[in-house]
Design a protein around this motif. Structure first.
Motif, PDB file in Angstrom:
ATOM      1  N   ALA A 222     -23.626 -42.343  10.992  1.00 51.55           N
ATOM      2  CA  ALA A 222     -24.527 -42.357   9.837  1.00 51.55           C
ATOM      3  C   ALA A 222     -24.357 -41.106   8.984  1.00 51.55           C
ATOM      4  N   ASN A 223     -24.098 -39.967   9.632  1.00 53.27           N
ATOM      5  CA  ASN A 223     -23.881 -38.721   8.887  1.00 53.27           C
ATOM      6  C   ASN A 223     -22.625 -38.813   8.017  1.00 53.27           C
ATOM      7  N   LEU A 224     -21.583 -39.430   8.541  1.00 55.58           N
ATOM      8  CA  LEU A 224     -20.347 -39.589   7.768  1.00 55.58           C
ATOM      9  C   LEU A 224     -20.567 -40.551   6.605  1.00 55.58           C
ATOM     10  N   ILE A 225     -21.324 -41.603   6.832  1.00 56.96           N
ATOM     11  CA  ILE A 225     -21.639 -42.539   5.748  1.00 56.96           C
ATOM     12  C   ILE A 225     -22.433 -41.827   4.655  1.00 56.96           C
ATOM     13  N   ALA A 226     -23.414 -41.010   5.068  1.00 57.28           N
ATOM     14  CA  ALA A 226     -24.228 -40.271   4.099  1.00 57.28           C
ATOM     15  C   ALA A 226     -23.389 -39.280   3.308  1.00 57.28           C
ATOM     16  N   ALA A 227     -22.303 -38.768   3.937  1.00 55.47           N
ATOM     17  CA  ALA A 227     -21.418 -37.824   3.250  1.00 55.47           C
ATOM     18  C   ALA A 227     -20.466 -38.530   2.295  1.00 55.47           C
ATOM     19  N   LYS A 228     -20.555 -39.869   2.250  1.00 57.09           N
ATOM     20  CA  LYS A 228     -19.735 -40.682   1.345  1.00 57.09           C
ATOM     21  C   LYS A 228     -18.236 -40.493   1.576  1.00 57.09           C
ATOM     22  N   VAL A 229     -17.842 -40.511   2.838  1.00 57.65           N
ATOM     23  CA  VAL A 229     -16.419 -40.426   3.142  1.00 57.65           C
ATOM     24  C   VAL A 229     -15.727 -41.712   2.703  1.00 57.65           C
ATOM     25  N   ASP A 230     -14.421 -41.611   2.466  1.00 61.86           N
ATOM     26  CA  ASP A 230     -13.643 -42.765   1.998  1.00 61.86           C
ATOM     27  C   ASP A 230     -13.120 -43.616   3.150  1.00 61.86           C
ATOM     28  N   GLY A 231     -13.097 -43.050   4.342  1.00 63.12           N
ATOM     29  CA  GLY A 231     -12.602 -43.760   5.513  1.00 63.12           C
ATOM     30  C   GLY A 231     -12.924 -42.948   6.748  1.00 63.12           C
ATOM     31  N   VAL A 232     -12.816 -43.564   7.927  1.00 63.19           N
ATOM     32  CA  VAL A 232     -13.170 -42.888   9.174  1.00 63.19           C
ATOM     33  C   VAL A 232     -12.094 -43.134  10.224  1.00 63.19           C
ATOM     34  N   ILE A 233     -11.729 -42.071  10.941  1.00 63.75           N
ATOM     35  CA  ILE A 233     -10.785 -42.142  12.054  1.00 63.75           C
ATOM     36  C   ILE A 233     -11.600 -42.174  13.339  1.00 63.75           C
ATOM     37  N   LEU A 234     -11.346 -43.174  14.178  1.00 62.93           N
ATOM     38  CA  LEU A 234     -12.133 -43.383  15.396  1.00 62.93           C
ATOM     39  C   LEU A 234     -11.257 -43.229  16.638  1.00 62.93           C
ATOM     40  N   PRO A 235     -11.326 -42.079  17.320  1.00 59.63           N
ATOM     41  CA  PRO A 235     -10.621 -41.931  18.594  1.00 59.63           C
ATOM     42  C   PRO A 235     -11.274 -42.805  19.662  1.00 59.63           C
ATOM     43  N   PRO A 236     -10.606 -42.985  20.802  1.00 68.27           N
ATOM     44  CA  PRO A 236     -11.180 -43.828  21.853  1.00 68.27           C
ATOM     45  C   PRO A 236     -12.387 -43.151  22.506  1.00 68.27           C
ATOM     46  N   PRO A 237     -13.349 -43.927  23.010  1.00 70.80           N
ATOM     47  CA  PRO A 237     -13.455 -45.381  22.893  1.00 70.80           C
ATOM     48  C   PRO A 237     -14.243 -45.822  21.658  1.00 70.80           C
ATOM     49  N   LEU A 238     -14.484 -44.880  20.732  1.00 72.69           N
ATOM     50  CA  LEU A 238     -15.309 -45.189  19.562  1.00 72.69           C
ATOM     51  C   LEU A 238     -14.681 -46.257  18.677  1.00 72.69           C
ATOM     52  N   GLY A 239     -13.347 -46.365  18.711  1.00 73.56           N
ATOM     53  CA  GLY A 239     -12.666 -47.374  17.921  1.00 73.56           C
ATOM     54  C   GLY A 239     -12.932 -48.783  18.399  1.00 73.56           C
ATOM     55  N   GLU A 240     -13.628 -48.910  19.543  1.00 71.39           N
ATOM     56  CA  GLU A 240     -13.974 -50.232  20.077  1.00 71.39           C
ATOM     57  C   GLU A 240     -15.477 -50.360  20.316  1.00 71.39           C
TER      58      GLU A 240
END
Length: 364
Positions: free
Chosen positions: A124-142
């Motif tokens: 939610a913090n990254l969304i609020a920062a209006k990022v253009d994309g997100v990199i998800l290391p494991p296991p967050l990518g799933e």
């Protein structure tokens, strides 16, 4: 008698700062191609981009950020959602992110998913920062909750090392199943028959795939998988310590241990040393990832190399293309599978032909 001399144009850094023209001349491409390789790398072939980047490094060329701003280009910002990846894995991911971000003029915003105990807060913090994309290391990518939150905010994401990625994500991974099968076959070829497996987090598809590969290799050798030889970890050093304690306390301990990452393999070696076991004479130990930890311990670790730095760079490039291309990446380009390599060092050997803990001699 007059003599003639040929003059070679030298890079302008002899009298000032190197230019795009200097980079183009050294790389053997046009200035336009250099510009594309630096600003829109997805539009340039990999070999051309590599030639440009070699020239950039050799000349120490630094793009003019002020000129970029005047041209109206907006700095792209990507989020990196972190968790307890293990020191080696985290180091590789950060190196890949910083290298790709620097070359592509991308800003990386990091959020610690473990700080609050709930990855949704960091997301939610990254969304609020209006990022253009997100990199998800494991296991967050799933993590279905994280993916749903980002998808709802219409923010593209890329999952690192997710063998069975969600359809909504981009993905960069290796063939974990085949890699684990290759390592298990290697241990079998040395003569090991009691081979233990220390898995990663149960919710990680990479860990599931590696377990499948391990079991298939045993089955191919006519060896039934022993549930007592399979331990669940969570990719952390402490979980490797716990798994090793249980394995070596068994009435029939393994002659080889294959851990799902280098951190857990290092923990297995530490427990073996404490118990007075010789690695690899008494027990062979192998890992996965080939992080910096693999060569920082004794004995150095035999492991599966997945090029994490390059995979992370590719993740950044894929996100760049996704956010910069109308309609995003084509379906056949949303997943990138890298090659793996079995790296043999000093932590594996044929089993010692002597009784261990009252067992009959191991047959090679």
């Amino acid at each position: 008698m007059s003599s003639s001399r040929s003059f070679v144009k030298r890079p302008s850094r002899a009298s000032g700062t190197p230019t795009v023209a200097d980079v183009a001349q050294r790389a053997g491409v046009s200035a336009m191609t250099v510009s594309r390789a630096l600003n829109e790398p997805w539009r340039v072939r990999e070999e051309t981009r590599s030639a440009v980047m070699r020239a950039v490094d050799a000349l120490r060329y630094v793009p003019n950020a002020a000129a970029r701003r005047l041209a109206g280009s907006r700095e792209i910002r990507f989020g990196l959602l972190l968790n307890d990846l293990g020191a080696g894995f985290l180091s590789a991911v950060l190196m890949g992110c910083m290298s790709a971000a620097s070359r592509n003029h991308v800003q990386i915003l990091m959020e610690d998913a473990d700080a609050s105990g709930d990855p949704l807060i960091g997301t939610a913090n990254l969304i609020a920062a209006k990022v253009d994309g997100v990199i998800l290391p494991p296991p967050l990518g799933e993590d279905a909750r994280v993916i749903a939150l980002l998808d709802g905010a219409k923010i593209p994401m890329v999952a690192l090392t997710a063998s069975m990625p969600d359809a909504r994500t981009l993905a960069v991974h290796i063939d974990d199943d085949r890699a684990a099968e290759a390592m298990t076959r290697h241990l079998l070829s040395l003569g090991h028959r009691r081979i233990a497996f220390v898995g990663g987090a149960a919710r990680s598809s990479a860990s599931v795939q590696r377990l499948d590969g391990y079991r298939r290799a045993l089955a191919s050798a006519g060896i039934a998988s022993d549930p007592g030889m399979v331990m669940e970890g969570d990719f952390t050093y402490p979980s490797g310590l716990e798994a090793a304690e249980r394995l070596f306390a068994s009435d029939q301990p393994p002659t080889a241990v294959f851990a799902c990452n280098d951190d857990m393999a290092a923990a297995v070696i530490a427990v073996a040393h404490r118990l007075g076991l010789d690695v690899p004479a008494d027990v062979a130990v192998c890992g996965f990832d080939d992080t910096v930890l693999a060569t920082a311990i004794w004995p150095q670790l035999t492991t599966i190399r997945q090029p994490l730095v390059d995979m992370t760079k590719e993740a950044v490039s894929m996100l760049l293309e996704q956010v910069s291309t109308p309609g995003g990446l084509a379906a056949d380009r949303r997943h990138r599978v890298f090659e793996y390599e079995l790296i043999r060092r000093q932590s594996d050997a044929a089993p010692r032909r002597r009784p261990t803990h009252g067992l009959p001699e191991t047959q090679s």
